[in-house]
Design an enzyme around this catalytic site. Structure first.
Site, PDB file in Angstrom:
ATOM      1  CB  CYS A  55      -3.168   3.876  -5.308  1.00 43.84           C
ATOM      2  SG  CYS A  55      -4.437   2.981  -4.365  1.00 43.84           S
ATOM      3  CB  CYS A  99      -0.873  -0.031   1.260  1.00 49.68           C
ATOM      4  SG  CYS A  99      -1.920   1.414   1.473  1.00 49.68           S
TER       5      CYS A  99
HETATM    6  N1  DGL Z   1      -3.979   0.678  -1.758  1.00 54.03           N
HETATM    7  C1  DGL Z   1      -3.620   1.885  -1.125  1.00 54.03           C
HETATM    8  C2  DGL Z   1      -2.390   2.525  -1.769  1.00 54.03           C
HETATM    9  O1  DGL Z   1      -1.627   1.850  -2.435  1.00 54.03           O
HETATM   10  C3  DGL Z   1      -4.597   2.970  -0.860  1.00 54.03           C
HETATM   11  C4  DGL Z   1      -6.022   2.864  -0.803  1.00 54.03           C
HETATM   12  C5  DGL Z   1      -6.619   3.614   0.382  1.00 54.03           C
HETATM   13  O2  DGL Z   1      -6.900   4.809   0.248  1.00 54.03           O
HETATM   14  O3  DGL Z   1      -6.802   2.972   1.407  1.00 54.03           O
HETATM   15  O4  DGL Z   1      -2.153   3.684  -1.597  1.00 54.03           O
END
Ligand code: DGL
Length: 258
Positions: A186, A75
């Site tokens: 993301c 993430c």
């Molecule tokens: N999957 C997360 C990232 O790579 C973000 C998503 C969220 O806002 O929770 O930033």
């Protein structure tokens, strides 16, 4: 228990990190994986950084309690909020985070116009500013916050008309001047890649950081003598703070998505 046989932990605020899990499995098929998605507390990218830091530390510690020999923070948002402190807290743990793939985009076409799609929080953090400073002389880099985009993926809506509409309006903010590349900053966004490509146009090249992260984890495991090889095929265990059958079905579906 044989240290090498312990699983690799993978964490994300929701189901997005499964895009990184796919790369990990591709590069290290013999490993077992525990994937924890914190969908109950998502989205992280529109929350306060201190809150995201606390959630991330708690979730990484949870994976360690479950026996993870290493952890991928799959993430970008959680990485920018908490990876530095986690490295200090657990210096022995092979820990790899995400970084928007600006470097490969710039190397692909120096001097080009590159859009970085990410959560508002990722784009506001010091880590991103430093990354931007490193490459800003070599390309025109345009940060594009995408509040609300991860929610489409969390709902399993990867190709609907609402998503097309969302992306069309989002890209309108960029004006008329053509762009050369899009960095998916993301881990949820690779699941919307087809629609992003369609709306942005065929001439735009899309980059994401999943492959580089998986490569880095493989290198770290090897260096630590923890890389598992020759087991046949490893297994994946999904855990999610939402803990519903629908959620686990979505995880399996995204894992198989090509
Ligand atoms: N999957 C997360 C990232 O790579 C973000 C998503 C969220 O806002 O929770 O930033």
């Amino acid at each position: 228990m044989d240290e090498k046989a312990r699983p690799v932990g993978v964490f994300d605020s929701g189901v997005g990190g499964i895009s990184v899990l796919r790369e990990l499995i591709q590069q290290m098929p013999d490993e077992d994986y525990i994937y924890f998605g914190d969908s109950q507390n998502a989205p992280y990218g529109t929350q306060d950084p201190e809150q995201v830091r606390q959630l991330t530390i708690r979730n990484v510690e949870y994976l360690m309690e479950l026996g993870a020999k290493s952890v991928v923070v799959a993430c970008n948002t959680a990485t920018s909020a908490a990876v530095a402190i986690l490295r200090k807290m657990y210096p022995e743990l092979p820990l790899v985070g995400m970084e928007p793939a600006i470097k490969p985009a710039v190397l692909h076409k120096p001097g080009s116009r590159i859009v970085v799609m990410a959560t508002p929080m990722t784009l506001r953090q010091e880590k991103f500013r430093l990354l931007l400073d490193r490459y800003k002389e070599q390309a025109e880099i345009i940060p594009l916050p995408c509040p609300g985009l991860m929610e489409f993926i969390e709902r399993g809506d990867l190709e609907g008309e609402d998503l097309r509409q969302y992306l069309t309006e989002l890209f309108q903010q960029l004006g008329q001047k053509p762009i050369d590349g899009i960095v998916l900053g993301c881990t949820h966004y690779p699941f919307a890649r087809r629609m992003i490509q369609e709306v942005a146009g065929d001439q735009v090249k899309i980059f994401d950081g999943g492959e580089g992260t998986a490569r880095e984890m493989k290198r770290r495991l090897k260096a630590a003598g923890l890389l598992r090889e020759g087991s046949g095929r490893g297994k994946v265990t999904f855990l999610n703070s939402r803990n519903t059958n629908e959620e686990f079905a979505l995880c399996e579906q995204l894992l198989r998505q090509t």
